[in-house]
Design an enzyme around this catalytic site. Sequence first.
Site, PDB file in Angstrom:
ATOM      1  N   SER A   1      13.340 -48.943 -13.612  1.00  0.00           N
ATOM      2  CA  SER A   1      12.891 -50.324 -13.850  1.00  0.00           C
ATOM      3  C   SER A   1      14.082 -51.222 -14.147  1.00  0.00           C
ATOM      4  O   SER A   1      15.180 -50.734 -14.471  1.00  0.00           O
ATOM      5  CB  SER A   1      11.910 -50.350 -15.025  1.00  0.00           C
ATOM      6  OG  SER A   1      12.626 -50.183 -16.238  1.00  0.00           O
TER       7      SER A   1
ATOM      8  N   TRP B   1      18.265 -50.243 -17.292  1.00  0.00           N
ATOM      9  CA  TRP B   1      19.726 -50.418 -17.442  1.00  0.00           C
ATOM     10  C   TRP B   1      20.138 -50.362 -18.897  1.00  0.00           C
ATOM     11  O   TRP B   1      21.327 -50.166 -19.202  1.00  0.00           O
ATOM     12  CB  TRP B   1      20.172 -51.764 -16.850  1.00  0.00           C
ATOM     13  CG  TRP B   1      19.981 -51.877 -15.373  1.00  0.00           C
ATOM     14  CD1 TRP B   1      19.000 -52.586 -14.737  1.00  0.00           C
ATOM     15  CD2 TRP B   1      20.766 -51.276 -14.333  1.00  0.00           C
ATOM     16  NE1 TRP B   1      19.125 -52.456 -13.376  1.00  0.00           N
ATOM     17  CE2 TRP B   1      20.208 -51.666 -13.098  1.00  0.00           C
ATOM     18  CE3 TRP B   1      21.890 -50.447 -14.328  1.00  0.00           C
ATOM     19  CZ2 TRP B   1      20.716 -51.253 -11.868  1.00  0.00           C
ATOM     20  CZ3 TRP B   1      22.413 -50.040 -13.101  1.00  0.00           C
ATOM     21  CH2 TRP B   1      21.823 -50.438 -11.890  1.00  0.00           C
TER      22      TRP B   1
ATOM     23  N   LEU C   1       2.612 -40.765   5.847  1.00  0.00           N
ATOM     24  CA  LEU C   1       2.532 -41.327   4.487  1.00  0.00           C
ATOM     25  C   LEU C   1       3.711 -42.268   4.302  1.00  0.00           C
ATOM     26  O   LEU C   1       4.804 -41.979   4.766  1.00  0.00           O
ATOM     27  CB  LEU C   1       2.633 -40.173   3.464  1.00  0.00           C
ATOM     28  CG  LEU C   1       2.706 -40.564   1.990  1.00  0.00           C
ATOM     29  CD1 LEU C   1       1.315 -40.832   1.423  1.00  0.00           C
ATOM     30  CD2 LEU C   1       3.375 -39.466   1.153  1.00  0.00           C
TER      31      LEU C   1
ATOM     32  N   ASN D   1       9.863 -37.720 -18.683  1.00  0.00           N
ATOM     33  CA  ASN D   1      10.945 -36.768 -18.347  1.00  0.00           C
ATOM     34  C   ASN D   1      11.820 -36.455 -19.556  1.00  0.00           C
ATOM     35  O   ASN D   1      12.152 -35.301 -19.825  1.00  0.00           O
ATOM     36  CB  ASN D   1      11.866 -37.365 -17.265  1.00  0.00           C
ATOM     37  CG  ASN D   1      11.174 -37.482 -15.928  1.00  0.00           C
ATOM     38  OD1 ASN D   1      10.058 -37.023 -15.763  1.00  0.00           O
ATOM     39  ND2 ASN D   1      11.840 -38.111 -14.971  1.00  0.00           N
TER      40      ASN D   1
ATOM     41  N   GLU E   1      14.472 -52.717 -16.704  1.00  0.00           N
ATOM     42  CA  GLU E   1      14.779 -52.493 -18.130  1.00  0.00           C
ATOM     43  C   GLU E   1      15.537 -51.174 -18.351  1.00  0.00           C
ATOM     44  O   GLU E   1      16.120 -50.956 -19.417  1.00  0.00           O
ATOM     45  CB  GLU E   1      13.492 -52.488 -18.969  1.00  0.00           C
ATOM     46  CG  GLU E   1      12.830 -53.866 -19.100  1.00  0.00           C
ATOM     47  CD  GLU E   1      12.211 -54.382 -17.809  1.00  0.00           C
ATOM     48  OE1 GLU E   1      11.629 -53.558 -17.071  1.00  0.00           O
ATOM     49  OE2 GLU E   1      12.325 -55.585 -17.524  1.00  0.00           O
TER      50      GLU E   1
ATOM     51  N   SER F   1       4.117 -51.475 -18.260  1.00  0.00           N
ATOM     52  CA  SER F   1       5.585 -51.491 -18.277  1.00  0.00           C
ATOM     53  C   SER F   1       6.223 -52.256 -17.117  1.00  0.00           C
ATOM     54  O   SER F   1       7.138 -51.750 -16.464  1.00  0.00           O
ATOM     55  CB  SER F   1       6.137 -50.057 -18.299  1.00  0.00           C
ATOM     56  OG  SER F   1       5.682 -49.376 -19.428  1.00  0.00           O
TER      57      SER F   1
ATOM     58  N   HIS G   1      14.710 -35.212 -15.725  1.00  0.00           N
ATOM     59  CA  HIS G   1      14.744 -35.985 -14.476  1.00  0.00           C
ATOM     60  C   HIS G   1      14.815 -35.039 -13.270  1.00  0.00           C
ATOM     61  O   HIS G   1      14.159 -35.266 -12.253  1.00  0.00           O
ATOM     62  CB  HIS G   1      15.927 -36.958 -14.473  1.00  0.00           C
ATOM     63  CG  HIS G   1      15.840 -37.985 -15.562  1.00  0.00           C
ATOM     64  ND1 HIS G   1      14.676 -38.687 -15.827  1.00  0.00           N
ATOM     65  CD2 HIS G   1      16.754 -38.431 -16.473  1.00  0.00           C
ATOM     66  CE1 HIS G   1      14.893 -39.528 -16.844  1.00  0.00           C
ATOM     67  NE2 HIS G   1      16.132 -39.390 -17.250  1.00  0.00           N
TER      68      HIS G   1
ATOM     69  N   ARG H   1      19.456 -48.130 -20.970  1.00  0.00           N
ATOM     70  CA  ARG H   1      19.659 -46.733 -21.420  1.00  0.00           C
ATOM     71  C   ARG H   1      21.155 -46.431 -21.506  1.00  0.00           C
ATOM     72  O   ARG H   1      21.971 -47.132 -20.887  1.00  0.00           O
ATOM     73  CB  ARG H   1      19.023 -45.776 -20.399  1.00  0.00           C
ATOM     74  CG  ARG H   1      17.525 -45.940 -20.394  1.00  0.00           C
ATOM     75  CD  ARG H   1      16.837 -44.909 -19.549  1.00  0.00           C
ATOM     76  NE  ARG H   1      15.410 -45.103 -19.718  1.00  0.00           N
ATOM     77  CZ  ARG H   1      14.486 -44.172 -19.573  1.00  0.00           C
ATOM     78  NH1 ARG H   1      14.829 -42.967 -19.203  1.00  0.00           N
ATOM     79  NH2 ARG H   1      13.220 -44.440 -19.767  1.00  0.00           N
TER      80      ARG H   1
ATOM     81  N   ASP I   1       6.223 -40.904 -16.077  1.00  0.00           N
ATOM     82  CA  ASP I   1       6.819 -41.035 -17.411  1.00  0.00           C
ATOM     83  C   ASP I   1       6.847 -39.705 -18.167  1.00  0.00           C
ATOM     84  O   ASP I   1       5.966 -38.873 -17.981  1.00  0.00           O
ATOM     85  CB  ASP I   1       6.009 -42.074 -18.203  1.00  0.00           C
ATOM     86  CG  ASP I   1       6.751 -42.552 -19.434  1.00  0.00           C
ATOM     87  OD1 ASP I   1       7.977 -42.337 -19.515  1.00  0.00           O
ATOM     88  OD2 ASP I   1       6.107 -43.131 -20.317  1.00  0.00           O
TER      89      ASP I   1
HETATM   90  C1  FPP Z   1      10.609 -41.831 -16.948  1.00  0.00           C
HETATM   91  O1  FPP Z   1      10.769 -40.829 -17.918  1.00  0.00           O
HETATM   92  C2  FPP Z   1      11.320 -41.468 -15.736  1.00  0.00           C
HETATM   93  C3  FPP Z   1      12.349 -42.175 -15.191  1.00  0.00           C
HETATM   94  C4  FPP Z   1      12.889 -43.423 -15.778  1.00  0.00           C
HETATM   95  C5  FPP Z   1      13.038 -41.704 -13.977  1.00  0.00           C
HETATM   96  C6  FPP Z   1      12.107 -41.176 -12.943  1.00  0.00           C
HETATM   97  C7  FPP Z   1      12.904 -40.618 -11.848  1.00  0.00           C
HETATM   98  C8  FPP Z   1      12.622 -39.465 -11.216  1.00  0.00           C
HETATM   99  C9  FPP Z   1      11.460 -38.606 -11.490  1.00  0.00           C
HETATM  100  C10 FPP Z   1      13.528 -39.073 -10.107  1.00  0.00           C
HETATM  101  C11 FPP Z   1      12.984 -39.616  -8.823  1.00  0.00           C
HETATM  102  C12 FPP Z   1      13.944 -39.425  -7.737  1.00  0.00           C
HETATM  103  C13 FPP Z   1      13.858 -40.086  -6.555  1.00  0.00           C
HETATM  104  C14 FPP Z   1      14.843 -39.819  -5.499  1.00  0.00           C
HETATM  105  C15 FPP Z   1      12.820 -41.074  -6.307  1.00  0.00           C
HETATM  106  P1  FPP Z   1      11.592 -41.208 -19.223  1.00  0.00           P
HETATM  107  O2  FPP Z   1      13.006 -40.880 -18.986  1.00  0.00           O
HETATM  108  O3  FPP Z   1      11.305 -42.633 -19.578  1.00  0.00           O
HETATM  109  O4  FPP Z   1      10.942 -40.229 -20.254  1.00  0.00           O
HETATM  110  P2  FPP Z   1      10.663 -40.517 -21.791  1.00  0.00           P
HETATM  111  O5  FPP Z   1       9.687 -41.670 -21.843  1.00  0.00           O
HETATM  112  O6  FPP Z   1      10.055 -39.250 -22.261  1.00  0.00           O
HETATM  113  O7  FPP Z   1      11.971 -40.847 -22.425  1.00  0.00           O
END
Ligand code: FPP
Length: 273
Positions: free
Chosen positions: A78, A82, A144, A35, A80, A209, A50, A84, A33
């Site tokens: 998740s 969608w 893994l 990004n 949820e 979550s 991301h 966004r 979480d």
């Molecule tokens: C949550 O941060 C992150 C996500 C919803 C996306 C996570 C995806 C990746 C790290 C890419 C992974 C790629 C592969 C191929 C598995 P947020 O966007 O909810 O951040 P915020 O809470 O600060 O808004």
Amino acid sequence: MRLNNSQKQKENINLSNELDIERIPEHVAIIMDGNGRWATKKGLPRSFGHNKGVSVLKKIIKISKNITCKILTVYAFSTENWTRPSKEVDFLINLFEKVLKKEINELHQESIKIKFIGDLTPFPESLKLMINNSESLTKNNKNLTLNICVNYGGRQEILKAAKEIAIKTSSGKIEPSDIDEKLFNSELLTNGIKDPELLIRTSGEKRVSNFLLWQLAYSEIYITDVLWPDFTEIEFLKAIKDYQSRNRRFGGIESLSNESFEDSYFSSLSKND
Ligand code: FPP
């Protein structure tokens, strides 16, 4: 304090050496979480967060493998998510496909088994194909297992399992008395995967979550304020070290240092009843 790369490597090695190799969690689950906040703080579009998140995930896969953790399960999208803005949803869906295409050969060479968990139905055919190919290419890999949860929701998973069991019960395939944890587990999307010993959540939020609601029943939870794009191997090793300091009781009690005192205390209580 900022560490340069060789300092980071040294700290990695130091921390790895401090780990109890007998108590490496076999299965670690991660809610990646923060990004969006990471990018916004830097005045960048959320997509940058991301993208950076992907490079962090690559490092965490490597270090998990190096410390002989066997299963890593990450929450990538998740049920949820969608809600966004559609631009962000499209970006994430494209990112999954792009990353898979780019990384699958290296992951395979590292003997990493890829598995996607969630309802793949709404995703584009090209992504579904990529997922299928990646899963079949890597299915016999042993170092893994990387489970990537996409369009995944814990409640939806439990409801689906309950429905399957109801159908089997009403058709007489099973009796209500057959329903136990083992049978319920077998209807979950994670069937055959042991429960995580450790859940890591970045960005400081203190909630699960809708992630692995059934499977996290007795997992140890480690929450760090570090946003996912800033998460490092050192942070990961800190989480493992913290896990190793926990006393896992699964609802029981610690072994007693003063057992006879406890015994006589409880029997005196029952005499007074
Ligand atoms: C949550 O941060 C992150 C996500 C919803 C996306 C996570 C995806 C990746 C790290 C890419 C992974 C790629 C592969 C191929 C598995 P947020 O966007 O909810 O951040 P915020 O809470 O600060 O808004």
